[in-house]
Motif scaffolding. Structure first.
Motif, PDB file in Angstrom:
ATOM      1  N   PRO A  82       3.905  -9.595   4.407  1.00 17.28           N
ATOM      2  CA  PRO A  82       5.319  -9.392   4.109  1.00 17.28           C
ATOM      3  C   PRO A  82       6.253  -9.818   5.228  1.00 17.28           C
ATOM      4  CG  PRO A  82       4.238  -7.297   4.543  1.00 17.28           C
ATOM      5  CD  PRO A  82       3.156  -8.322   4.455  1.00 17.28           C
ATOM      6  N   LEU A  91      10.921 -11.743  -0.383  1.00 14.70           N
ATOM      7  CA  LEU A  91       9.725 -10.897  -0.316  1.00 14.70           C
ATOM      8  C   LEU A  91       9.078 -10.783  -1.698  1.00 14.70           C
ATOM      9  CD1 LEU A  91       7.938  -8.777   1.228  1.00 14.70           C
ATOM     10  CD2 LEU A  91       9.569  -7.059   0.421  1.00 14.70           C
ATOM     11  N   MET A 173      -2.148  -5.694   2.994  1.00 15.30           N
ATOM     12  CA  MET A 173      -0.922  -5.962   3.758  1.00 15.30           C
ATOM     13  C   MET A 173      -1.088  -5.385   5.167  1.00 15.30           C
ATOM     14  SD  MET A 173       2.166  -5.203   1.092  1.00 15.30           S
ATOM     15  CE  MET A 173       2.132  -5.754  -0.618  1.00 15.30           C
ATOM     16  N   LEU A 176       2.446  -4.205   9.117  1.00 13.10           N
ATOM     17  CA  LEU A 176       3.731  -3.661   8.682  1.00 13.10           C
ATOM     18  C   LEU A 176       4.526  -3.136   9.874  1.00 13.10           C
ATOM     19  CD1 LEU A 176       2.911  -1.817   5.328  1.00 13.10           C
ATOM     20  CD2 LEU A 176       3.423  -4.204   5.730  1.00 13.10           C
ATOM     21  N   GLU A 183      12.982  -3.703   5.888  1.00 18.94           N
ATOM     22  CA  GLU A 183      11.861  -4.453   5.318  1.00 18.94           C
ATOM     23  C   GLU A 183      10.716  -3.519   4.918  1.00 18.94           C
ATOM     24  OE1 GLU A 183      12.556  -8.643   7.788  1.00 18.94           O
ATOM     25  OE2 GLU A 183      11.269  -7.054   8.598  1.00 18.94           O
ATOM     26  N   VAL A 187       9.090  -3.178   1.084  1.00 22.80           N
ATOM     27  CA  VAL A 187       7.664  -3.301   0.776  1.00 22.80           C
ATOM     28  C   VAL A 187       7.195  -2.092  -0.027  1.00 22.80           C
ATOM     29  CG1 VAL A 187       5.344  -3.310   1.762  1.00 22.80           C
ATOM     30  CG2 VAL A 187       7.107  -4.771   2.740  1.00 22.80           C
TER      31      VAL A 187
END
Length: 695
Positions: A82, A91, A173, A176, A183, A187
């Motif tokens: 991401p 995104l 993912m 992060l 952001e 997500v």
């Protein structure tokens, strides 16, 4: 050296093979992988690995993925990053593009499912065709706006299609931690509200505390509660024990050193500094990765100029404690050498100032290890006293606490104003006398960038290796130094201004130290060596050092060692050839001549020499001495010159000189140096007379 720089670097990357596990993560990762694989079909679920930045979350994820892929009923793993995307719409589009691309690789995946995912992406995002598409843009944008009202219907179709496809997906993912608070929230929304499909599992990795703070700050809610609603299976990284990190670091260090040639390394110092300091300063795997990368780049170019233990320590400080590194880099005089008693109080204030900026649990660690690396601090914080000999040993051992070597640790190279250890080692590797002499002469040519004659730096550096020279090489080196002594002193004199220590002092000191190391026939060595030198000053200076060291009387020593003949013969040869006047430190030589012969011999030579007026002036020049003066309250030191009248009067009457100088000063052929020596004689005489009158 080149192959050393090709060592394997870690670009802060994770370990993928569980068999290489050094942190005891592999077993737990296998259990998590089994839970993911056995998750009942039809369920969408979120797994989240929680761990601080740099503690090995990415490695843990890699171990999970490796075990998942090895399972018979493994889900399709989709990697999504991401942090590649800068806003909400990009995104979402990035996520659906990645998902669709992976589905398209599956030959049995329904074409309609892939197309529906793309349509859903366009409906959710604010994508519009630009106006320059004309009428087509208007029609398509109007069509998309009609479908937006039916997003729930389309999403339901996709869910049903994924369920009928009957394959599971694991979307991973990582990193992060790199996202901003906005952001992170986007997500979470993507996972919870947009892509909450059946058979789709998520495996996330982040620092839960940091993510909770970001969410709480941005949405003004309890971030922990928010995450609990999203994450069904929270996973905490296994607690890293000190031994785990220690084993990982030592293993990495050993692998690095195994590719290096022999290094300057003290096991005893390493054990002290590592266990009292470095071990406790490293707190996470990423620290180790950064330290090892730094060593691979910075150590090979200067490996022969630094102590490895000190270099590892200073790199740890540079990377993990940059504020302390800046203190060290900017204050060399506070950390090198030995502490002077009268400066102790101000030193204590200085060091307590930087130390108090660290947390309590780190203060004692840093204080303890800094004392080991910089012995001066032990004198500051206690009553321990070091000697000049300790400082000599630190320099020889290439320690950072030596002022000479300190800059190398911060510049990652030998300063241009220094002679490198590699140069001296290369010189000492020569076994042929001619090659050694030529190499020494070449190394000693010219001046350093700071205008210091190179010969001074060579001689000082050479002293660090005196005790390392094999016995069989010592006679050759001693004889060559004696043979070149006058040339070295002359080079320094021609190129040097005012200095405390010049080659005039360094040459005999080095030769004397080499003689002390020699265990063979010293009488023969001195006899042959003195026969080679043209510098009476060096010869007498060495003799004086030996006599003082052995507490012997000068004449007794010369007679016992059989050296009186060679010394007297050297003086006679120079006196008769007219070159004695060219000798450096002539007053000192005349004094020693008196002690080993009839006192009338040097006096008769002086009287014979000064019969010529110009020779009288050349004789007086040898008695010019530098004089320093300082005005009360001023820090500036004024340098001037004077003539030692008392020493001159020992050989010739001052009244006779005054009479002759009155006549000589009228000679129009005098050089500037000759004119100056006459002025200095007269001014020194005036000062001497004023002093007598005032007394």
């Amino acid at each position: 050296m080149e192959h050393l720089l090709l060592d394997v670097f870690s670009a802060d990357t994770s370990i993928k093979n569980p068999e290489l596990d050094k942190l005891d993560y592999a077993t737990y990762a296998k259990h998590v992988a089994e839970s993911i694989v056995s998750n009942a079909p039809g369920e969408g679920i979120v797994f989240a690995v929680n761990g601080k930045w740099g503690t090995g979350k990415s490695t843990f994820l890699e171990f999970i993925k490796t075990n998942v892929k090895a399972a018979e009923t493994a889900p399709i793993i989709i990697e999504f990053n991401p942090w590649w995307f800068s806003d909400k719409d990009s995104l979402i589009r990035g996520f659906f593009d990645t998902f669709s691309d992976e589905l398209s690789k599956e030959t049995d995946c329904p074409w309609r499912l892939i197309e529906d995912l793309k349509v859903l992406c366009n409906l959710i995002t604010s994508i519009k065709l630009p106006s320059w598409y004309g009428r087509i843009a208007s029609v398509l944008n109007w069509t998309l706006s009609q479908f937006r009202n039916d997003v729930p219907t389309l999403k339901s179709q996709i869910k049903n299609a994924i369920q009928r496809y009957n394959k599971k997906f694991l979307i991973v993912m990582d990193d992060l931690d790199r996202l901003t608070s906005d952001e992170v929230i986007e997500v979470i929304r993507l996972i919870k509200a947009i892509a909450d499909f059946p058979n789709v599992m998520y495996l996330l990795a982040f620092d839960k505390e940091e993510a909770s703070k970001a969410i709480g700050h941005r949405l003004n809610i309890d971030g922990h509660t928010y995450l609990e609603k999203i994450i069904q299976v929270p996973i905490d990284l296994p607690v890293l024990m000190s031994d785990d990190l220690s084993n990982m670091f030592i293993s990495s260090l050993q692998a690095f050193l195994s590719r290096m040639p022999s290094v300057n390394f003290s096991n005893e110092r390493w054990n002290d500094i590592y266990h009292q300091g470095i071990r406790n300063l490293i707190t996470k795997p990423r620290d180790i990765s950064r330290i090892m990368n730094a060593l691979r780049v910075n150590y090979p170019p200067i490996m022969n100029e630094v102590d490895l233990v000190d270099f590892i320590f200073i790199e740890v400080i540079r990377l993990l404690y940059p504020s302390l590194y800046e203190v060290l880099r900017n204050n060399p005089n506070r950390f090198t050498g030995i502490e002077e008693g009268h400066n102790k109080q101000s030193a204590q204030v200085f060091h307590e100032e930087w130390l108090k900026k660290f947390e309590e649990d780190k203060k004692e660690i840093l204080r303890s290890v800094m004392e080991l690396v910089f012995p001066r601090l032990r004198s500051v914080w206690s009553n321990y006293v070091y000697s000049d000999q300790d400082e000599v040993q630190w320099r020889k051992d290439l320690r950072i606490c030596s002022m000479e070597h300190y800059p190398i640790y911060f510049k990652f190279g030998v300063p241009t104003n220094q002679i490198s250890n590699e140069e001296i080692r290369t010189l000492l590797a020569f076994t042929d006398s001619i090659e050694f002499e030529q190499a020494l002469l070449k190394m000693s040519e010219g001046v350093m960038p700071d205008r210091t004659p190179r010969i001074r730096k060579v001689l000082i550096k050479f002293e660090d290796y005196v005790s390392d020279i094999p016995q069989q090489k010592l006679p050759m080196i001693i004889k060559i130094l004696l043979n070149l002594s006058n040339e070295f002193i002359t080079r320094d004199n021609q190129q040097a201004g005012f200095a405390v220590i010049t080659s005039e002092y360094l040459v005999p000191r080095l030769i004397w130290r080499l003689i002390k190391e020699f265990e063979g026939d010293r009488e023969k060595l001195l006899y042959e060596g003195f026969g080679l030198t043209t510098s009476l000053y060096v010869m007498f200076s060495i003799i004086d050092r030996i006599v003082e060291e052995e507490q012997k009387e000068l004449n007794w020593f010369l007679n016992t060692m059989g050296l009186r003949g060679i010394v007297s013969r050297k003086i006679d040869e120079l006196a008769q050839s007219g070159t004695l006047i060219c000798q450096r430190r002539l007053p000192y030589i005349l004094n020693r001549w008196e002690k080993i012969s009839d006192i009338n011999e040097p006096i008769n030579w002086v009287l014979g020499w000064i019969e010529d007026d110009r020779n009288l002036l050349s004789f007086l020049m040898h008695f010019i001495t530098p004089v320093s003066s300082q005005t009360l309250g001023s820090v500036n030191v004024h340098m001037s010159k004077s003539i030692d009248l008392k020493a001159i009067n020992h050989y010739i009457s001052l009244e006779l000189i005054i009479t002759r100088l009155n006549t000589i000063s009228k000679d129009e052929r005098l050089t500037q140096d000759e004119i100056e020596v006459i002025k200095l004689f007269n001014s020194s005489l005036s000062l001497s007379q004023e002093s007598v009158i005032s007394t």
